[in-house]
Design a protein around this motif. Structure first.
Motif, mmCIF file in Angstrom:
data_model
loop_
_atom_site.group_PDB
_atom_site.id
_atom_site.type_symbol
_atom_site.label_atom_id
_atom_site.label_comp_id
_atom_site.label_asym_id
_atom_site.label_seq_id
_atom_site.Cartn_x
_atom_site.Cartn_y
_atom_site.Cartn_z
ATOM 1 N N VAL A 49 -2.975 2.195 -4.531
ATOM 2 C CA VAL A 49 -3.641 3.286 -3.819
ATOM 3 C C VAL A 49 -3.426 3.078 -2.322
ATOM 4 C CG1 VAL A 49 -5.809 4.486 -3.392
ATOM 5 C CG2 VAL A 49 -5.369 3.482 -5.642
ATOM 6 N N ILE A 50 -2.878 4.102 -1.662
ATOM 7 C CA ILE A 50 -2.611 4.059 -0.224
ATOM 8 C C ILE A 50 -3.368 5.191 0.463
ATOM 9 C CG2 ILE A 50 -0.330 3.012 -0.528
ATOM 10 C CD1 ILE A 50 0.882 5.815 0.013
ATOM 11 N N PRO A 51 -3.576 5.096 1.779
ATOM 12 C CA PRO A 51 -4.209 6.202 2.493
ATOM 13 C C PRO A 51 -3.327 7.452 2.453
ATOM 14 C CG PRO A 51 -4.111 4.222 3.866
ATOM 15 C CD PRO A 51 -3.283 3.961 2.652
ATOM 16 N N LEU A 59 -5.764 0.234 -0.460
ATOM 17 C CA LEU A 59 -7.112 0.194 -1.000
ATOM 18 C C LEU A 59 -7.204 -0.554 -2.317
ATOM 19 C CD1 LEU A 59 -7.959 3.906 -0.217
ATOM 20 C CD2 LEU A 59 -8.530 1.893 1.131
ATOM 21 N N ALA A 60 -6.168 -0.483 -3.135
ATOM 22 C CA ALA A 60 -6.219 -1.155 -4.431
ATOM 23 C C ALA A 60 -4.822 -1.349 -4.995
ATOM 24 C CB ALA A 60 -7.049 -0.336 -5.411
ATOM 25 N N VAL A 61 -4.642 -2.468 -5.681
ATOM 26 C CA VAL A 61 -3.430 -2.725 -6.453
ATOM 27 C C VAL A 61 -3.895 -3.327 -7.762
ATOM 28 C CG1 VAL A 61 -1.299 -4.040 -6.617
ATOM 29 C CG2 VAL A 61 -2.067 -3.234 -4.395
ATOM 30 N N SER A 62 -3.531 -2.688 -8.877
ATOM 31 C CA SER A 62 -4.007 -3.189 -10.158
ATOM 32 C C SER A 62 -2.890 -3.633 -11.079
ATOM 33 C CB SER A 62 -4.804 -2.093 -10.867
ATOM 34 O OG SER A 62 -3.930 -1.069 -11.288
ATOM 35 N N TYR A 67 4.351 9.622 7.120
ATOM 36 C CA TYR A 67 5.259 8.733 7.854
ATOM 37 C C TYR A 67 6.362 8.184 6.956
ATOM 38 C CZ TYR A 67 1.667 9.097 11.373
ATOM 39 O OH TYR A 67 0.791 9.581 12.301
ATOM 40 N N VAL A 68 6.840 9.001 6.054
ATOM 41 C CA VAL A 68 7.888 8.625 5.108
ATOM 42 C C VAL A 68 9.234 8.575 5.822
ATOM 43 C CG1 VAL A 68 9.143 9.448 3.071
ATOM 44 C CG2 VAL A 68 6.652 9.546 3.128
ATOM 45 N N ALA A 69 10.080 7.617 5.435
ATOM 46 C CA ALA A 69 11.450 7.526 5.957
ATOM 47 C C ALA A 69 12.401 7.363 4.783
ATOM 48 C CB ALA A 69 11.584 6.344 6.904
ATOM 49 N N LEU A 124 -0.656 6.192 -5.739
ATOM 50 C CA LEU A 124 -1.634 7.271 -5.591
ATOM 51 C C LEU A 124 -2.179 7.246 -4.174
ATOM 52 C CD1 LEU A 124 -3.699 6.476 -8.814
ATOM 53 C CD2 LEU A 124 -1.984 8.279 -8.573
ATOM 54 N N THR A 125 -2.554 8.412 -3.657
ATOM 55 C CA THR A 125 -3.236 8.432 -2.365
ATOM 56 C C THR A 125 -4.733 8.331 -2.616
ATOM 57 O OG1 THR A 125 -3.592 10.813 -2.230
ATOM 58 C CG2 THR A 125 -1.469 9.968 -1.424
#
Length: 194
Positions: free
Chosen positions: A162-164, A154-157, A170-172, A101-102
């Motif tokens: 959760v990423i910015p 930001l979080a990993v559960s 900046y996907v490759a 999730l962003t």
């Protein structure tokens, strides 16, 4: 930046001393999601029928991480598994198959792998994900697999990562191109922090 490696590609790599002795092989990678770096490795014996070892390798014992081996000074780098894998850390570090999730609430995919920097940093730089339609437009039949920078996660559960939101710019599509995208992402973040 050093070469980038997928955490799954580290599984079964030999753990080799600087004297050339293979003392174990990597079974699993343990990382601290809050710090964004590898904390160590669980190990198994060498060979097809070897099981898990009671010893693991803390990151502090790693001399260098490369695509063909994990180097240690000597076998004394190995420690009791309980020292390397604290139950809470292992739970927090579980990200495979988590929903991505962003920070703006968009669901962009599912984690397939963790991408780490080789060498001595042990830094997690991004994730390989099965991209959702919000991230990559295209056929629903063909799941796009892409790489996205970690940023300041930001979080990993265990269920969600959760990423910015700006990391999704900046996907490759392959690991070699991802190196440049990570550099661009870092440069962009440094430019906005000024």
């Amino acid at each position: 930046m050093n070469e980038l490696l997928a955490a799954r590609s580290l599984t079964t790599l030999p753990v080799v001393t600087l004297g050339g002795d293979a003392v174990a092989q990597i079974k699993d990678t343990v990382f601290d999601s809050a710090a964004g770096r590898i904390t160590g490795f669980t190990l198994s014996g060498r060979g097809l029928l070897s099981g898990p070892l009671k010893q693991s390798l803390p990151w502090s014992g790693v001399h260098a991480l490369g695509p063909y081996a994990v180097m240690v000074r000597d076998a004394r780098a190995l420690e009791d598994t309980s020292v390397v894998v604290a139950r809470r850390e292992a739970q927090q570090g579980r990200v495979l198959h988590a929903t991505v999730l962003t920070d703006e609430g968009a669901e962009v995919g599912t984690v397939l792998d963790v991408i780490v920097e080789s060498g001595t940093s042990g830094r997690v730089v991004g994730f390989r994900i099965a991209a959702g339609k919000a991230l990559v437009q295209g056929s629903r039949r063909r799941r796009h697999r892409v790489y996205v920078p970690r940023g300041e996660t930001l979080a990993v559960s265990g269920r969600a990562l959760v990423i910015p939101a700006d990391a999704t710019r900046y996907v490759a599509e392959d690991l070699p191109a991802f190196v440049a995208r990570v550099d661009a992402f870092r440069a962009g973040r440094e430019g906005t922090a000024s």
